[in-house]
Enzyme design. Structure first.
Site, PDB file in Angstrom:
ATOM      1  N   ASP A 106       0.887  -1.169   0.000  1.00 45.90           N
ATOM      2  CA  ASP A 106       0.000   0.000   0.000  1.00 45.90           C
ATOM      3  C   ASP A 106       0.925   1.220   0.000  1.00 45.90           C
ATOM      4  OD1 ASP A 106      -2.269   1.671   0.252  1.00 45.90           O
ATOM      5  OD2 ASP A 106      -2.038   1.700   2.429  1.00 45.90           O
ATOM      6  N   GLU A 148      -1.163  -1.468  -4.820  1.00 54.94           N
ATOM      7  CA  GLU A 148      -2.363  -0.680  -5.085  1.00 54.94           C
ATOM      8  C   GLU A 148      -2.030   0.464  -6.035  1.00 54.94           C
ATOM      9  OE1 GLU A 148      -5.996   1.646  -2.802  1.00 54.94           O
ATOM     10  OE2 GLU A 148      -4.440   0.667  -1.621  1.00 54.94           O
ATOM     11  N   ASP A 206      -2.445   0.943   7.349  1.00 53.74           N
ATOM     12  CA  ASP A 206      -1.693   0.803   6.098  1.00 53.74           C
ATOM     13  C   ASP A 206      -1.207  -0.635   5.905  1.00 53.74           C
ATOM     14  OD1 ASP A 206      -1.281   3.866   5.287  1.00 53.74           O
ATOM     15  OD2 ASP A 206      -0.985   3.644   7.445  1.00 53.74           O
TER      16      ASP A 206
END
Length: 164
Positions: A7, A67, A140
């Protein structure tokens, strides 16, 4: 197969490492790479570079799932995150694992079946899918584990319908 989920961010990069044998998923590790606010952007990017390199060298993932960038209004934040994401892409590419990218919509759909799911719903599904007692912290890290789970689900889906 070992998957490193990422992420991306400038202040915090989340990561999650999962092993998958075709049936079972096992959480190997998760955490974050933090970069102090007081440092310059180049210094923070160097910290991300070094941290990501250490992760890949330590865990030797077969595949990296990241991502894709999504932002609404704050272009300054988006530019900084894009720079961090570029560093992460470069590290993954130069170290050789196959690299895959997923949009926030794809992650939400894979994790909950609903493309507009909220962060808490995704985190709860991470807990459920991996049989954990608690959601990985910080957020996160949980998000990065969700990216890795999305990749595993997408691979399983593709393999189910592939012609051999």
């Amino acid at each position: 197969m070992r998957v490193l989920g990422i992420d991306p961010g400038l202040a915090i990069v989340g990561y999650g490492v999962l092993d998958y044998d075709g049936r079972n998923k096992k959480l190997v590790d998760y955490g974050v790479i933090n970069t102090p606010k007081g440092l310059s952007v180049p210094e923070r990017l160097e910290m991300i570079f070094r941290g990501a390199t250490e992760l890949i060298e330590k865990y030797k993932p077969d595949e990296v799932a990241m991502e894709e960038l999504f932002f609404n209004t704050n272009t300054t934040t988006a530019i900084n995150v894009a720079q961090a994401r570029g560093v992460l892409l470069l590290v993954a590419h130069t170290h050789g694992p196959r690299l895959y990218e997923y949009t926030p919509l794809q992650i939400k759909q894979a994790m909950t079946g609903y493309g507009r799911a909220e962060k808490k719903q995704i985190q709860q599904m991470v807990k459920v899918f991996l049989g954990l007692n608690a959601v990985p912290k910080p957020d996160d890290a949980a998000d990065a584990v969700a990216v890795a789970l999305t990749h595993i689900q997408m691979c399983g889906f593709t393999n189910t319908f592939s012609i051999k």
